[in-house]
Design an enzyme around this catalytic site. Structure first.
Site, PDB file in Angstrom:
ATOM      1  N   GLN A  50      59.544  28.332  13.340  1.00 24.55           N
ATOM      2  CA  GLN A  50      58.303  29.098  13.449  1.00 24.55           C
ATOM      3  C   GLN A  50      58.210  30.228  12.429  1.00 24.55           C
ATOM      4  O   GLN A  50      57.147  30.815  12.264  1.00 24.55           O
ATOM      5  CB  GLN A  50      58.140  29.677  14.852  1.00 24.55           C
ATOM      6  CG  GLN A  50      57.882  28.619  15.905  1.00 24.55           C
ATOM      7  CD  GLN A  50      57.705  29.264  17.250  1.00 24.55           C
ATOM      8  OE1 GLN A  50      58.669  29.548  17.939  1.00 24.55           O
ATOM      9  NE2 GLN A  50      56.455  29.492  17.617  1.00 24.55           N
ATOM     10  N   CYS A  98      51.708  29.143  22.588  1.00 21.91           N
ATOM     11  CA  CYS A  98      52.693  29.179  21.507  1.00 21.91           C
ATOM     12  C   CYS A  98      52.186  30.077  20.382  1.00 21.91           C
ATOM     13  O   CYS A  98      51.009  30.021  20.032  1.00 21.91           O
ATOM     14  CB  CYS A  98      52.916  27.755  20.993  1.00 21.91           C
ATOM     15  SG  CYS A  98      54.138  27.622  19.673  1.00 21.91           S
ATOM     16  N   LEU A  99      53.088  30.861  19.810  1.00 23.63           N
ATOM     17  CA  LEU A  99      52.711  31.731  18.690  1.00 23.63           C
ATOM     18  C   LEU A  99      52.218  30.922  17.494  1.00 23.63           C
ATOM     19  O   LEU A  99      51.399  31.409  16.717  1.00 23.63           O
ATOM     20  CB  LEU A  99      53.903  32.599  18.268  1.00 23.63           C
ATOM     21  CG  LEU A  99      54.408  33.587  19.323  1.00 23.63           C
ATOM     22  CD1 LEU A  99      55.675  34.284  18.819  1.00 23.63           C
ATOM     23  CD2 LEU A  99      53.339  34.599  19.690  1.00 23.63           C
ATOM     24  N   HIS A 140      60.639  24.594  25.618  1.00 26.15           N
ATOM     25  CA  HIS A 140      59.574  24.836  24.637  1.00 26.15           C
ATOM     26  C   HIS A 140      60.180  25.182  23.272  1.00 26.15           C
ATOM     27  O   HIS A 140      59.792  24.622  22.246  1.00 26.15           O
ATOM     28  CB  HIS A 140      58.669  25.965  25.142  1.00 26.15           C
ATOM     29  CG  HIS A 140      57.562  26.313  24.211  1.00 26.15           C
ATOM     30  ND1 HIS A 140      56.256  25.955  24.450  1.00 26.15           N
ATOM     31  CD2 HIS A 140      57.553  26.995  23.036  1.00 26.15           C
ATOM     32  CE1 HIS A 140      55.493  26.397  23.458  1.00 26.15           C
ATOM     33  NE2 HIS A 140      56.268  27.032  22.589  1.00 26.15           N
TER      34      HIS A 140
END
Length: 183
Positions: A50, A98-99, A140
């Site tokens: 991410q 989610c970011l 996740h």
């Protein structure tokens, strides 16, 4: 240092991450940056992909959820090279966000119990059995290390409904309070 969060559509989010060892250059600084980035973004977890790093590393601090989910109390972990070795049979549906997919929250079905093996920030091997929402948070983040995002768990019809939103996210057409990076 606060790093930009990679948005949906960036190829690093679809790549299976690679293991690291204790010689990984700049690991301590990277972990510090990941914690700062996660907190600044109001996340409870952040996986290295991410932030554009295709390595098997994630940070989680789920304590903020402990009022609603007591199993999250004091759950703060660094996960290096994690492997989920067992999934429980019972599943439950809960809302996830989610970011890397800002503005999207969807109900996702996941096992309520997992067994995971990982190394901590000192490369000590840890094996834990996790249940409830904390197991969901770990799954996740683990998905990110496997090249998956939470929308992959949705039905094809639901994903089709989200197609426009996902396209906008991949182009950076989002309004968030943290740094972002597109493909």
């Amino acid at each position: 240092m606060i790093l930009p969060v990679v948005l949906y559509g960036h190829p690093v989010l679809r790549r299976e991450a690679e293991e690291i060892d204790e010689d990984y250059n700049g690991l301590k600084e990277l972990l510090d940056d990941m914690w700062q980035t996660m907190y600044k973004s109001d996340g409870v977890g952040l996986a290295a992909p991410q932030i554009g790093k295709p390595i098997r590393l994630a940070v989680i601090d789920a304590d903020v959820l402990s009022d609603e989910y007591p199993e999250c109390k004091d759950f703060k972990r660094v996960l290096i090279n994690p492997v989920i070795t067992e999934y429980g049979e019972d599943e439950c549906v809960e809302s996830e966000g989610c970011l890397s997919l800002p503005g999207i929250r969807e109900d996702v079905k996941r096992p309520t119990k997992i067994k995971i093996e990982y190394e901590d920030e000192n490369f000590e091997v840890i094996e834990e059995v996790l249940e409830g929402f904390v197991a969901r948070v770990v799954q996740h983040e683990y998905d990110h290390l496997e090249g998956k995002v939470f929308t992959d768990h949705l039905s094809p019809l639901k994903r089709r409904f989200l197609k426009g939103k996902l396209a906008a996210i991949s182009k950076g057409k989002v309004n968030v309070g943290y740094k972002i990076k597109t493909a």
